[in-house]
Design a protein around this motif. Structure first.
Motif, short mmCIF file in Angstrom:
data_model
loop_
_atom_site.label_atom_id
_atom_site.label_comp_id
_atom_site.label_asym_id
_atom_site.label_seq_id
_atom_site.Cartn_x
_atom_site.Cartn_y
_atom_site.Cartn_z
N VAL A 1 0.80 -1.26 -0.01
CA VAL A 1 0.00 -0.01 -0.01
C VAL A 1 0.81 1.22 0.08
N ASN A 2 0.85 2.25 -0.94
CA ASN A 2 1.37 3.55 -1.01
C ASN A 2 0.73 4.71 -0.43
N GLY A 3 -0.75 4.43 -0.42
CA GLY A 3 -1.36 5.57 0.31
C GLY A 3 -3.07 5.02 0.27
N ILE A 4 -3.33 5.85 1.36
CA ILE A 4 -4.68 5.40 1.98
C ILE A 4 -5.65 6.60 1.80
N ILE A 5 -6.82 6.32 1.44
CA ILE A 5 -8.02 7.31 1.51
C ILE A 5 -9.07 6.81 2.45
N LEU A 6 -9.28 7.44 3.49
CA LEU A 6 -10.26 7.15 4.56
C LEU A 6 -11.54 7.94 4.22
N VAL A 7 -12.65 7.30 4.17
CA VAL A 7 -14.14 7.78 3.39
C VAL A 7 -14.96 7.53 4.40
N HIS A 8 -15.75 8.79 5.02
CA HIS A 8 -16.84 8.63 5.79
C HIS A 8 -18.11 9.43 5.37
N GLU A 9 -19.12 9.01 5.77
CA GLU A 9 -20.35 9.95 5.33
C GLU A 9 -20.82 10.80 6.63
N LEU A 10 -20.85 12.08 6.15
CA LEU A 10 -21.07 13.14 6.77
C LEU A 10 -22.23 13.34 7.72
N THR A 11 -23.19 12.43 7.22
CA THR A 11 -24.29 12.50 7.71
C THR A 11 -24.53 11.31 8.73
N ASN A 12 -23.42 10.39 8.83
CA ASN A 12 -23.49 9.03 9.67
C ASN A 12 -22.07 9.10 10.57
N ARG A 13 -22.31 9.97 11.62
CA ARG A 13 -21.23 9.83 12.57
C ARG A 13 -20.45 8.67 12.99
N LYS A 14 -21.30 7.53 12.90
CA LYS A 14 -20.55 6.28 13.34
C LYS A 14 -19.57 6.09 12.17
N SER A 15 -19.85 6.32 10.96
CA SER A 15 -18.74 6.01 9.84
C SER A 15 -17.51 6.69 10.11
N GLN A 16 -17.51 7.92 10.63
CA GLN A 16 -16.14 8.48 10.94
C GLN A 16 -15.50 7.81 11.89
N LEU A 17 -16.24 7.46 13.05
CA LEU A 17 -15.52 6.83 14.38
C LEU A 17 -14.92 5.39 13.87
N ASN A 18 -15.48 4.80 12.87
CA ASN A 18 -15.24 3.74 12.21
C ASN A 18 -13.79 3.64 11.57
N LEU A 19 -13.62 5.19 11.21
CA LEU A 19 -12.19 5.13 10.22
C LEU A 19 -11.09 4.69 11.02
N ARG A 20 -11.24 4.91 12.48
CA ARG A 20 -9.90 4.26 13.44
C ARG A 20 -9.87 2.84 12.91
N LYS A 21 -10.81 2.08 12.99
CA LYS A 21 -10.70 0.79 12.92
C LYS A 21 -10.52 0.17 11.50
N TRP A 22 -10.81 1.21 10.51
CA TRP A 22 -10.31 0.76 9.17
C TRP A 22 -8.74 1.10 9.07
N LEU A 23 -8.44 2.07 9.53
CA LEU A 23 -6.94 2.22 9.76
C LEU A 23 -6.17 1.26 10.18
N ALA A 24 -6.40 0.96 11.33
CA ALA A 24 -5.79 -0.12 12.28
C ALA A 24 -5.87 -1.44 11.64
N GLU A 25 -6.92 -1.80 10.93
CA GLU A 25 -6.99 -2.99 10.07
C GLU A 25 -5.86 -2.88 9.03
N VAL A 26 -5.84 -1.88 7.96
CA VAL A 26 -4.99 -1.91 7.21
C VAL A 26 -3.59 -2.02 7.77
N LEU A 27 -3.14 -1.20 8.66
CA LEU A 27 -1.83 -0.86 9.05
C LEU A 27 -1.27 -2.20 10.07
N SER A 28 -2.15 -2.83 10.71
CA SER A 28 -1.81 -3.92 11.35
C SER A 28 -1.56 -5.23 10.58
#
Length: 245
Positions: free
Chosen positions: A84-111
């Motif tokens: 992986v050379n770059g990561i785009i984390l995408v969340h929906e502005l009307t869905n707060r949970k999708s933003q909070l879940n970005l931590r899990k996504w990033l951890a999943e990729v980096l771990s």
């Protein structure tokens, strides 16, 4: 004909946040009003002009890997997290949970295991995990057109995940081509992100295939600040889909 070198950028986030529409807009400068459900990962490609308008200008392929966000595939999508050379984390502005879940996504990729094995457990979130991250990260909020005035304060603040990663961030409506119009603030930020990805991949280390090392983030910031504004002029309409069993 000269073969262009390429970089690989993951596009991750919860299912339904608009990743497929975002990738289509970036690669084709067109709206995708009826995207299909992504199973596994869909790959789209664009041509990016690194340091456009300077003597160092050079063309590169940007492979955007739109990874399906279904929880049903959480145990098998690690196969897309290698090289992986770059990561785009995408969340929906009307869905707060999708933003909070970005931590899990990033951890999943980096771990992910160095050998390409199954990702380690991401149940425990550790901000220090990202401290030495050498992969450029961009945070994007979608469906900006659906956010009412009561959420203006929320939109004006940088998300916590972007602060922790030192990532750039902007919001847009993937169904409006003007939100990524050449020369716009969003377009400039996206182009600078791609420049960072190319720089880290091909220019940061003398040995192209040497292991990544933890370096002073301030040094990278100084290098990144030299990147000027860019406009994406050429695009390659090439798409292929990868499916899991």
């Amino acid at each position: 004909m000269t073969t262009l070198e390429k970089v690989r950028v993951l596009v991750v986030g919860d299912s339904g946040v608009g990743k497929s529409c975002l990738v289509h807009l970036i690669c084709h400068n067109q709206v995708c009003s009826n995207p299909s459900y992504t199973i596994g990962a869909a790959v789209d490609v664009k041509i990016h002009e690194y340091k456009e308008g300077t003597p160092k200008q050079k063309s590169y392929f940007i492979e955007l890997w739109d990874v399906g966000g279904s929880v049903n595939h959480s145990n098998s999508r690690h196969v897309f997290y290698n090289q992986v050379n770059g990561i785009i984390l995408v969340h929906e502005l009307t869905n707060r949970k999708s933003q909070l879940n970005l931590r899990k996504w990033l951890a999943e990729v980096l771990s992910r295991d160095n050998g390409g094995g199954r990702s380690k457990s991401t149940s425990e979130y550790d901000p220090e995990q990202f401290a030495g991250c050498q992969v450029p990260i961009l945070v994007l909020g979608t469906k900006a057109d659906q956010v009412d005035s009561k959420r203006e304060a929320y939109l004006s603040n940088t998300s916590l995940i972007a602060e922790e990663c030192g990532a750039d961030e902007f919001n847009l409506d993937c169904l409006n081509v003007k939100h990524l119009a050449p020369g716009s603030t969003n377009s400039v930020k996206l182009s600078r992100f791609f420049d960072k990805v190319v720089f880290r991949r091909f220019y940061q280390y003398p040995a192209r295939d040497s292991p990544q090392k933890v370096i002073d983030r301030r040094q990278v910031s100084r290098e990144s600040s030299q990147f000027g504004s860019h406009q994406d002029r050429r695009r390659l309409n090439s798409q292929k889909s990868f499916h899991m069993d």
